[in-house]
Design a protein around this motif. Structure first.
Motif, PDB file in Angstrom:
ATOM      1  N   UNK A  35      27.982  28.837  83.334  1.00 46.52           N
ATOM      2  CA  UNK A  35      26.697  28.110  82.897  1.00 46.52           C
ATOM      3  C   UNK A  35      25.934  28.624  84.488  1.00 46.52           C
ATOM      4  N   UNK A  36      26.482  28.174  85.517  1.00 47.39           N
ATOM      5  CA  UNK A  36      25.632  28.355  86.689  1.00 47.39           C
ATOM      6  C   UNK A  36      25.136  29.719  87.091  1.00 47.39           C
ATOM      7  N   UNK A  37      26.132  30.736  86.939  1.00 48.99           N
ATOM      8  CA  UNK A  37      25.953  32.171  87.167  1.00 48.99           C
ATOM      9  C   UNK A  37      25.110  32.749  86.315  1.00 48.99           C
ATOM     10  N   UNK A  38      25.280  32.285  84.918  1.00 49.81           N
ATOM     11  CA  UNK A  38      24.251  32.829  84.157  1.00 49.81           C
ATOM     12  C   UNK A  38      22.564  32.076  84.172  1.00 49.81           C
ATOM     13  N   UNK A  39      22.806  30.882  84.290  1.00 46.54           N
ATOM     14  CA  UNK A  39      21.468  30.537  84.648  1.00 46.54           C
ATOM     15  C   UNK A  39      20.779  31.126  86.176  1.00 46.54           C
ATOM     16  N   UNK A  40      21.392  31.106  86.941  1.00 38.72           N
ATOM     17  CA  UNK A  40      20.935  31.486  88.348  1.00 38.72           C
ATOM     18  C   UNK A  40      20.711  33.294  88.412  1.00 38.72           C
ATOM     19  N   UNK A  41      21.773  33.891  87.810  1.00 36.70           N
ATOM     20  CA  UNK A  41      21.896  35.188  88.127  1.00 36.70           C
ATOM     21  C   UNK A  41      21.352  36.134  86.993  1.00 36.70           C
ATOM     22  N   UNK A  42      22.095  35.880  85.756  1.00 32.19           N
ATOM     23  CA  UNK A  42      21.727  36.667  84.692  1.00 32.19           C
ATOM     24  C   UNK A  42      20.411  36.416  84.249  1.00 32.19           C
ATOM     25  N   UNK A  43      19.818  35.094  83.986  1.00 26.12           N
ATOM     26  CA  UNK A  43      18.650  35.125  83.246  1.00 26.12           C
ATOM     27  C   UNK A  43      17.686  34.658  84.106  1.00 26.12           C
ATOM     28  N   UNK A  44      18.038  34.276  85.394  1.00 28.31           N
ATOM     29  CA  UNK A  44      17.229  33.653  86.465  1.00 28.31           C
ATOM     30  C   UNK A  44      16.222  32.668  86.107  1.00 28.31           C
ATOM     31  N   UNK A  45      16.695  31.639  85.514  1.00 28.11           N
ATOM     32  CA  UNK A  45      16.027  30.602  84.950  1.00 28.11           C
ATOM     33  C   UNK A  45      16.755  29.263  85.764  1.00 28.11           C
ATOM     34  N   UNK A  46      16.040  28.306  85.637  1.00 25.74           N
ATOM     35  CA  UNK A  46      16.396  26.917  86.279  1.00 25.74           C
ATOM     36  C   UNK A  46      17.379  26.218  85.220  1.00 25.74           C
ATOM     37  N   UNK A  47      18.553  25.632  86.052  1.00 24.28           N
ATOM     38  CA  UNK A  47      19.407  25.087  85.135  1.00 24.28           C
ATOM     39  C   UNK A  47      18.948  23.725  85.084  1.00 24.28           C
ATOM     40  N   UNK A  48      19.053  23.148  83.681  1.00 23.81           N
ATOM     41  CA  UNK A  48      18.652  21.620  83.403  1.00 23.81           C
ATOM     42  C   UNK A  48      19.850  20.932  82.827  1.00 23.81           C
ATOM     43  N   UNK A  49      19.627  19.752  82.781  1.00 22.11           N
ATOM     44  CA  UNK A  49      20.734  18.976  82.162  1.00 22.11           C
ATOM     45  C   UNK A  49      20.860  19.216  80.516  1.00 22.11           C
ATOM     46  N   UNK A  50      19.710  19.367  79.974  1.00 16.42           N
ATOM     47  CA  UNK A  50      19.516  19.827  78.581  1.00 16.42           C
ATOM     48  C   UNK A  50      20.421  21.254  78.223  1.00 16.42           C
ATOM     49  N   UNK A  51      20.065  22.341  79.247  1.00 18.86           N
ATOM     50  CA  UNK A  51      20.672  23.391  78.985  1.00 18.86           C
ATOM     51  C   UNK A  51      22.394  23.313  79.200  1.00 18.86           C
ATOM     52  N   UNK A  52      22.494  22.613  80.381  1.00 19.32           N
ATOM     53  CA  UNK A  52      23.979  22.289  80.757  1.00 19.32           C
ATOM     54  C   UNK A  52      24.640  21.726  79.444  1.00 19.32           C
ATOM     55  N   UNK A  53      23.977  20.762  78.613  1.00 27.70           N
ATOM     56  CA  UNK A  53      24.543  19.924  77.694  1.00 27.70           C
ATOM     57  C   UNK A  53      24.693  20.922  76.484  1.00 27.70           C
TER      58      UNK A  53
END
Length: 146
Positions: A56-74
């Motif tokens: 989750x964290x590698x894909x949010x920060x590196x792959x899609x370059x988007x901000x992780x949120x609780x909603x996305x995490x859930x």
């Protein structure tokens, strides 16, 4: 799809493959560490869950370059249900029916699930990506007819 959008999507596919390699290595390392201490399927499940958090964290920060949120995490684990089912069925079939070694079978099953995981994770982590591509396709189709 415009050239910059296509280039961005190809970059995402490339970064996803890199993250997938790192994540698979992490998963497999955890699996091998747990395997001597518990049944292979329990080790597989725990390794899968732990590596999913890293994914989750590698894909949010590196792959899609988007901000992780609780909603996305859930929501992210929901997209991985398909991945888990594909890998689990594959693991079971490879071990039970094909007689594959329980140390290797999870890697083979993981490779089969890669395309599904990319599409589902992109949909969750970049919610507007699919919708943004639709008007371009519709516009391109209209222009070619007119």
């Amino acid at each position: 799809m415009s050239a910059p959008a296509r280039r961005d999507q190809l970059g995402q596919v490339f970064r996803f493959a890199l993250v997938g390699g790192v994540n698979t290595g992490t998963f497999f390392g955890i699996y091998l560490l747990l395997h001597p201490w518990m049944p292979y399927f329990a080790a597989y499940t725990l390794a899968f869950l732990l590596s999913m958090v890293g994914s989750f964290f590698m894909n949010t920060y590196f792959t899609y370059r988007t901000r992780p949120t609780w909603k996305k995490f859930l929501l992210f684990p929901l997209t991985n249900v398909t991945n888990y089912v594909i890998q689990s069925v594959g693991l079971y079939a490879l071990v039970s029916w094909a007689g594959m070694d329980t140390r290797i079978a999870p890697l083979v099953a993981a490779v089969v699930a890669i395309p599904f995981t990319f599409l589902l994770s992109r949909k969750i982590l970049v919610p507007g990506a699919a919708a943004a591509a639709e008007p371009e396709r519709a516009g391109a189709g209209s222009a070619s007819r007119g």
